[in-house]
Design an enzyme around this catalytic site. Structure first.
Site, mmCIF file in Angstrom:
data_model
loop_
_atom_site.group_PDB
_atom_site.id
_atom_site.type_symbol
_atom_site.label_atom_id
_atom_site.label_comp_id
_atom_site.label_asym_id
_atom_site.label_seq_id
_atom_site.Cartn_x
_atom_site.Cartn_y
_atom_site.Cartn_z
ATOM 1 N N LYS A 181 -65.807 14.975 24.603
ATOM 2 C CA LYS A 181 -66.380 13.870 24.519
ATOM 3 C C LYS A 181 -65.458 12.582 24.575
ATOM 4 O O LYS A 181 -65.843 11.553 24.299
ATOM 5 C CB LYS A 181 -67.148 13.773 23.225
ATOM 6 C CG LYS A 181 -68.161 14.721 22.940
ATOM 7 C CD LYS A 181 -68.772 15.000 21.423
ATOM 8 C CE LYS A 181 -69.450 16.390 21.132
ATOM 9 N NZ LYS A 181 -69.471 16.588 19.734
ATOM 10 N N HIS B 80 -41.349 26.160 25.540
ATOM 11 C CA HIS B 80 -42.201 27.210 24.997
ATOM 12 C C HIS B 80 -41.423 27.959 24.001
ATOM 13 O O HIS B 80 -41.018 29.082 24.483
ATOM 14 C CB HIS B 80 -42.739 28.124 26.265
ATOM 15 C CG HIS B 80 -43.845 29.107 25.929
ATOM 16 N ND1 HIS B 80 -44.235 29.310 24.640
ATOM 17 C CD2 HIS B 80 -44.579 29.844 26.606
ATOM 18 C CE1 HIS B 80 -45.386 30.259 24.483
ATOM 19 N NE2 HIS B 80 -45.636 30.722 25.715
ATOM 20 N N ARG C 219 -51.259 35.992 26.261
ATOM 21 C CA ARG C 219 -50.379 36.625 25.450
ATOM 22 C C ARG C 219 -50.003 35.834 24.109
ATOM 23 O O ARG C 219 -50.076 36.202 22.884
ATOM 24 C CB ARG C 219 -48.805 36.708 26.017
ATOM 25 C CG ARG C 219 -48.640 37.903 27.019
ATOM 26 C CD ARG C 219 -48.007 37.790 28.220
ATOM 27 N NE ARG C 219 -48.414 36.662 29.013
ATOM 28 C CZ ARG C 219 -49.455 37.361 30.122
ATOM 29 N NH1 ARG C 219 -49.459 38.608 30.230
ATOM 30 N NH2 ARG C 219 -50.158 36.343 30.690
ATOM 31 N N THR C 220 -49.775 34.357 24.350
ATOM 32 C CA THR C 220 -49.482 33.501 23.306
ATOM 33 C C THR C 220 -50.690 33.447 22.267
ATOM 34 O O THR C 220 -50.255 33.528 20.996
ATOM 35 C CB THR C 220 -49.061 32.158 23.800
ATOM 36 O OG1 THR C 220 -48.182 32.254 24.917
ATOM 37 C CG2 THR C 220 -48.491 31.656 22.675
ATOM 38 N N ARG D 177 -51.206 24.761 22.293
ATOM 39 C CA ARG D 177 -50.837 24.604 23.768
ATOM 40 C C ARG D 177 -51.521 23.448 24.375
ATOM 41 O O ARG D 177 -52.837 23.278 24.317
ATOM 42 C CB ARG D 177 -51.213 26.059 24.328
ATOM 43 C CG ARG D 177 -50.976 25.934 25.808
ATOM 44 C CD ARG D 177 -51.002 27.344 26.509
ATOM 45 N NE ARG D 177 -49.897 28.226 26.179
ATOM 46 C CZ ARG D 177 -49.556 29.128 27.005
ATOM 47 N NH1 ARG D 177 -50.288 29.609 27.647
ATOM 48 N NH2 ARG D 177 -48.580 29.686 26.387
#
Ligand code: CP
Length: 313
Positions: free
Chosen positions: A91, A140, A62-63, A112
């Site tokens: 890396k 959030h 969704r986000t 995120r």
């Protein structure tokens, strides 16, 4: 982080603590405008020439989808980094270096990350706005805002509400953001309902009480089912705990169709999603259910408004 104080331009959005009621009003007004426009087939070019990097170190449907959709609905471009397996992070590149790369290519970053506080670290390292799209067990903010927008849209008020927040409240970042947002409005009562292993963190409880909300706990959904205005279900965050703890906590609270039908007629059933069994599928057709259509779609309009406000005066 800096309070918004009526001026979103060029500010990073890391926590709902940055928002006053007036800031929320500005955001919601623009989100409602976009919602109306898009629903009427309008095409927007407000962010033509601007580029969003969606930098997602954790899974998302969704986000990330709504951030990318939001930017393109406004005529902007996107750099979608969905998972870090094919990036130089594997890396050993450090977060602040990664932020430095993507701010060279874009005008705003939505991040995120699995660690609480990572969005703030990213924001402090950046000269472009950084939007927290979920930082571990922290917050959030855009989810909390879309949840509040949905509540306002459907109940026509953000005060005088009884809201039950249910599930894995220790690790559930959406529960933290929404609780704090609800608490800034008058006469609201929050019922926290969680397994004993996963209560709402003390720091969140302290903030919501300081903001003026009444905080209560309950052992079951049934205790409050018939009196609440909003039932906000959340999943157990499997990825943030040992398998053994998850096995004990999963299925602690399940909302069924029968329970949903016993709720007040004008109440709302919400969930940030994904659900993993907390709401049975026979709830989906209940008119109180907001999670599949309303919350999801509102997420795009809230993110459109936020992108527009941080990117243009
Ligand atoms: N609500 C939410 O954050 O969903 P995603 O994890 O799919 O983005």
């Amino acid at each position: 982080m800096k309070k918004i104080n009526g001026d979103f331009f060029n500010k990073s959005i890391v926590s709902v603590d940055q928002f006053s009621k007036a800031d929320i009003e500005i955001l919601f007004e623009l989100a409602a405008e976009y919602k109306k426009g898009i629903s009427n087939g309008m095409v927007f070019n407000d962010l033509n020439g601007k580029i969003l990097t969606a930098l997602f170190y954790e899974p998302s449907s969704r986000t990330i989808g709504s951030f990318l959709g939001a930017m393109q609905r406004l005529g902007g471009g996107i750099i979608p980094i969905h998972g870090i397996l094919n990036t130089s992070v594997v890396k050993g590149e450090i977060l602040t270096d990664t932020i430095n790369i993507f701010q060279s290519y874009s005008d705003v970053i939505a991040i995120r990350h699995p660690e609480a506080g990572a969005a703030e670290i990213a924001a402090k390292a950046a000269y472009i706005p950084v939007i927290n799209a979920g930082d571990g067990t922290g917050e959030h903010p855009t989810q909390g805002l879309l949840d509040l927008f949905t509540i306002l849209e459907k109940l026509q008020r953000t005060n005088n509400l009884k809201v039950a927040i249910v599930g894995d409240l220790k690790y559930g970042r959406t529960a933290h953001s929404l609780s704090k947002l609800i608490s800034i409005y008058p006469k609201n009562t929050l019922y926290f309902i969680s397994p004993p292993q996963s209560p709402m963190p003390d720091e969140v409880v302290k903030i919501v009480k300081k903001n003026g909300a009444v905080v209560k706990t309950a052992k079951s959904i049934e205790e409050v089912l018939k009196t609440i205005d909003v039932l906000y279900m959340t999943r157990v965050q499997k990825e943030r705990m040992e398998e053994e703890v998850y096995e004990k906590m999963k299925n602690s609270f399940i909302l069924t169709g029968k329970m949903a039908r016993a709720m007040k007629k004008d109440s709302l059933i919400m969930h940030p999603l994904p659900r993993v069994g907390e709401i049975t599928m026979d709830v989906d057709s209940n008119p109180r259910a907001m999670y599949l259509k309303h919350q999801m779609r509102n997420g795009m309009f809230i993110r459109m408004a936020l992108l527009r406000l941080v990117l243009k005066k």
